[in-house]
Write a protein that holds these residues in place. Structure first.
Motif, PDB file in Angstrom:
ATOM      1  N   GLY A 149       0.808  -1.215   0.000  1.00 48.25           N
ATOM      2  CA  GLY A 149       0.000   0.000   0.000  1.00 48.25           C
ATOM      3  C   GLY A 149       0.837   1.258   0.000  1.00 48.25           C
ATOM      4  N   LEU A 150       0.195   2.359   0.382  1.00 48.30           N
ATOM      5  CA  LEU A 150       0.791   3.696   0.332  1.00 48.30           C
ATOM      6  C   LEU A 150       1.504   4.014   1.637  1.00 48.30           C
ATOM      7  N   TYR A 151       2.773   4.387   1.547  1.00 48.04           N
ATOM      8  CA  TYR A 151       3.573   4.825   2.689  1.00 48.04           C
ATOM      9  C   TYR A 151       3.803   6.328   2.515  1.00 48.04           C
ATOM     10  N   THR A 152       3.327   7.116   3.466  1.00 46.49           N
ATOM     11  CA  THR A 152       3.466   8.574   3.389  1.00 46.49           C
ATOM     12  C   THR A 152       4.247   9.063   4.600  1.00 46.49           C
ATOM     13  N   CYS A 153       5.284   9.841   4.332  1.00 48.99           N
ATOM     14  CA  CYS A 153       6.097  10.441   5.391  1.00 48.99           C
ATOM     15  C   CYS A 153       5.853  11.944   5.370  1.00 48.99           C
ATOM     16  N   THR A 154       5.635  12.519   6.546  1.00 45.88           N
ATOM     17  CA  THR A 154       5.478  13.970   6.667  1.00 45.88           C
ATOM     18  C   THR A 154       6.635  14.511   7.491  1.00 45.88           C
ATOM     19  N   ALA A 155       7.331  15.494   6.935  1.00 44.02           N
ATOM     20  CA  ALA A 155       8.420  16.178   7.635  1.00 44.02           C
ATOM     21  C   ALA A 155       7.908  17.560   8.015  1.00 44.02           C
ATOM     22  N   ALA A 156       8.147  17.950   9.267  1.00 37.79           N
ATOM     23  CA  ALA A 156       7.619  19.238   9.734  1.00 37.79           C
ATOM     24  C   ALA A 156       8.600  19.932  10.669  1.00 37.79           C
ATOM     25  N   ASN A 157       8.628  21.258  10.581  1.00 38.92           N
ATOM     26  CA  ASN A 157       9.303  22.082  11.583  1.00 38.92           C
ATOM     27  C   ASN A 157       8.467  23.348  11.743  1.00 38.92           C
ATOM     28  N   ARG A 158       8.940  24.321  12.510  1.00 42.90           N
ATOM     29  CA  ARG A 158       8.113  25.502  12.795  1.00 42.90           C
ATOM     30  C   ARG A 158       7.847  26.363  11.563  1.00 42.90           C
ATOM     31  N   HIS A 159       8.512  26.076  10.445  1.00 37.04           N
ATOM     32  CA  HIS A 159       8.322  26.874   9.230  1.00 37.04           C
ATOM     33  C   HIS A 159       7.463  26.185   8.180  1.00 37.04           C
ATOM     34  N   GLY A 160       7.014  24.969   8.466  1.00 36.90           N
ATOM     35  CA  GLY A 160       6.146  24.304   7.498  1.00 36.90           C
ATOM     36  C   GLY A 160       6.199  22.801   7.588  1.00 36.90           C
ATOM     37  N   ARG A 161       5.421  22.181   6.711  1.00 37.32           N
ATOM     38  CA  ARG A 161       5.391  20.722   6.649  1.00 37.32           C
ATOM     39  C   ARG A 161       5.228  20.310   5.200  1.00 37.32           C
ATOM     40  N   ARG A 162       5.840  19.194   4.847  1.00 34.88           N
ATOM     41  CA  ARG A 162       5.745  18.614   3.507  1.00 34.88           C
ATOM     42  C   ARG A 162       5.631  17.117   3.645  1.00 34.88           C
ATOM     43  N   ALA A 163       4.989  16.500   2.668  1.00 33.27           N
ATOM     44  CA  ALA A 163       4.843  15.047   2.697  1.00 33.27           C
ATOM     45  C   ALA A 163       5.296  14.454   1.381  1.00 33.27           C
ATOM     46  N   GLY A 164       5.717  13.214   1.436  1.00 35.31           N
ATOM     47  CA  GLY A 164       6.073  12.444   0.258  1.00 35.31           C
ATOM     48  C   GLY A 164       5.500  11.046   0.412  1.00 35.31           C
ATOM     49  N   SER A 165       5.189  10.397  -0.693  1.00 35.36           N
ATOM     50  CA  SER A 165       4.581   9.065  -0.638  1.00 35.36           C
ATOM     51  C   SER A 165       5.235   8.122  -1.639  1.00 35.36           C
ATOM     52  N   VAL A 166       5.101   6.831  -1.353  1.00 33.87           N
ATOM     53  CA  VAL A 166       5.546   5.790  -2.252  1.00 33.87           C
ATOM     54  C   VAL A 166       4.608   4.582  -2.062  1.00 33.87           C
ATOM     55  N   VAL A 167       4.380   3.866  -3.139  1.00 32.41           N
ATOM     56  CA  VAL A 167       3.555   2.665  -3.065  1.00 32.41           C
ATOM     57  C   VAL A 167       4.467   1.444  -3.010  1.00 32.41           C
ATOM     58  N   VAL A 168       4.207   0.568  -2.044  1.00 36.06           N
ATOM     59  CA  VAL A 168       4.956  -0.676  -1.901  1.00 36.06           C
ATOM     60  C   VAL A 168       4.037  -1.810  -2.329  1.00 36.06           C
ATOM     61  N   ARG A 169       4.582  -2.688  -3.180  1.00 32.93           N
ATOM     62  CA  ARG A 169       3.838  -3.865  -3.644  1.00 32.93           C
ATOM     63  C   ARG A 169       4.474  -5.116  -3.033  1.00 32.93           C
ATOM     64  N   VAL A 170       3.668  -5.938  -2.425  1.00 34.78           N
ATOM     65  CA  VAL A 170       4.135  -7.236  -1.943  1.00 34.78           C
ATOM     66  C   VAL A 170       3.519  -8.248  -2.893  1.00 34.78           C
ATOM     67  N   GLU A 171       4.375  -8.880  -3.727  1.00 38.80           N
ATOM     68  CA  GLU A 171       3.871  -9.762  -4.781  1.00 38.80           C
ATOM     69  C   GLU A 171       4.598 -11.083  -4.825  1.00 38.80           C
TER      70      GLU A 171
END
Length: 171
Positions: A149-171
């Motif tokens: 599924g979707l793995y989303t990481c959010t990085a944050a400090n006092r000046h803002g926040r941003r997120a990035g995502s990646v899809v992992v497949r177990v097959e």
């Protein structure tokens, strides 16, 4: 002779990326001294930083402020740190985002920011997750269908926040 005190010219300044860059130092003396500040270092401009609405990370460094009048001059160094929010949050899946069942993998999150960001995750709920002490990496042992599924990481400090995502497949 001129004098530049800590109270009128702090040795450390904190600017925020995108705000006005004004470096002023107050000095005392009779006659009142003229104060100029210039960035120190190889290849740096000897001009004072002009007021600008766009502080950049390039403004970080040490500036030398000089108070001058007819009786002499005084110097004071000022260190400027430029803070900024996380700019991008790239995620990396090791060894790969296509995971065979039973294999181990990790998802690593890296973001640049000052102060250093903290990290949070939104990911498929599974019992086999382990987070690194700094929360930048999640490790998965013995991957199963629950780990896809979707793995989303959010990085944050006092000046803002941003997120990035990646899809992992177990097959």
């Amino acid at each position: 002779e001129p004098s530049i005190a800590e109270s009128g010219c702090p040795a450390r300044r904190r600017w925020v990326e995108g705000t006005a860059a004004e470096l002023g130092c107050a000095a005392t003396g009779n006659p009142p001294p003229r104060v100029t500040c210039a960035k120190l270092g190889p290849g740096d401009s000897r001009d004072p930083p002009a007021p600008t609405p766009n502080v950049t990370r390039g403004h970080a460094g040490t500036y030398q402020c000089r108070a001058t009048n007819a009786h002499g001059s005084a110097l004071r160094n000022v260190t400027v740190a430029v803070e900024y929010g996380p700019a991008a949050v790239p995620l990396r899946v090791l060894p790969s985002a296509a995971v065979p069942p039973g294999a181990s993998f990790s998802v690593e999150c890296r973001a640049e920011g000052l102060p250093p960001p903290t990290y949070g995750w939104a990911l498929p709920p599974a019992p086999n997750l382990r987070f690194a002490p700094d929360n930048r990496t999640v490790a998965v042992a013995a991957a199963a269908a629950a780990n896809r599924g979707l793995y989303t990481c959010t990085a944050a400090n006092r000046h803002g926040r941003r997120a990035g995502s990646v899809v992992v497949r177990v097959e």
